[in-house]
Write a protein that holds these residues in place. Structure first.
Motif: not given
Length: 298
Positions: A52-53, A56-57, A60, A113, A116, A135, A166, A169
């Protein structure tokens, strides 16, 4: 847990260590909670978090849609048994070999993701909650078979818990997101409560803003409440860590309230002393859950 499972996890210890370093670095709250799981379950959570990271990275941090497309291609290859020979995928292969994980949840998270990449503010509350599933609710579904042998009974509750986190967040990161050109608060609710994009840009903590923030916070709290009803069906050795992760996140909302809704210029966090008090509350809650589970079984 069979000797084969123990042997396989240990054989790939270095790969799981790689995943553990990622969650330890990026999410101290989740790491503090999930590191208390039994070893193999904790290792499995670390591998899923690392996936997941990475997704996301890609958006983002690196702002590179090609990296997200590459990750999706790797997931498709993984589905065919042709996973890349690197730590993340070797660790995930072990996890998938021993738990009935649903690949669709992984694809759903990547879809979140992807949304986004060309970000558009949600028009409605429904659109916000749909995005929150993709997400984060999806992540609840990824983890569920690791945390519960009865996971099929509590799919909707797991989604609700992820969605609550979420929304939390979003409410914590309003200022940070606005600076990045993103407003996750839905347009219809901003209009209803009388909050404008200019208000957010100017960091105006008006009563209208507080009312809107509280509306969304209460939606999140309702989802926490729904999600936590699944606790009797969570494996006994996973209840404490899952409660900790949930309570730590839910507490962010209360911290923001106590700090006069300051979500524009600093990120609000749950401090260690407060986490220790939460652990005390969790011990009492676990006793109640044990009694609930006994009632269900009799």
């Amino acid at each position: 847990m069979t000797n084969k499972i123990v042997t396989d996890f240990r054989r790939y210890q270095a790969d799981f260590d790689y995943c553990e370093r990622i969650i330890e670095h990026h999410s101290k709250s989740f790491y503090a909670a999930f590191s208390k799981l039994p070893e193999q379950k904790a290792m499995s959570v670390y591998a899923i978090y690392a996936f997941c990271r990475r997704a996301d990275d890609a958006i983002d941090v690196e702002k590179n849609p090609e990296k997200l497309a590459e990750l999706k291609a790797q997931l498709e290859a993984f589905q065919k048994g042709e996973h890349p020979d690197e730590p993340l995928w070797r660790a995930l292969a072990v996890v998938f070999d021993h738990y009935p994980l649903d690949l669709q949840a992984f694809y759903d998270m990547l879809e979140g993701q992807r949304r986004d990449v060309q970000f558009q503010q949600p028009n409605t509350q429904q659109e916000l909650e749909e995005y929150s599933y993709y997400v984060a609710g999806s992540v609840g579904l990824m983890l569920l078979p690791i945390l519960s042998k009865d996971w099929k009974r509590i799919v909707e509750e797991a989604k609700a818990l992820g969605e609550a986190m979420q929304i939390t967040n979003i409410l914590r990161d309003i200022g940070e997101d606005e600076a990045a050109g993103r407003i996750y608060l839905p347009k219809d609710k901003m209009t209803e409560f009388g909050v404008t994009p200019e208000d957010l840009k100017a960091h105006r903590q008006t009563q209208a803003f507080i009312n809107l923030w509280e509306f969304e916070a209460k939606r999140a709290e309702e989802s926490y409440q729904k999600g936590l009803t699944m606790m009797p069906w969570i494996d006994e050795d996973c209840r404490g860590p899952l409660l900790a992760a949930s309570y730590f996140y839910r507490e962010i909302l209360q911290v923001i309230r106590e700090n006069d809704y300051q979500v524009f210029t600093q990120r609000q966090m749950v401090k260690q002393a407060r986490k220790l008090r939460i652990f005390q509350a969790i011990r009492k809650e676990l006793q109640k859950i044990d009694h609930q589970r006994e009632s269900i079984q009799t």
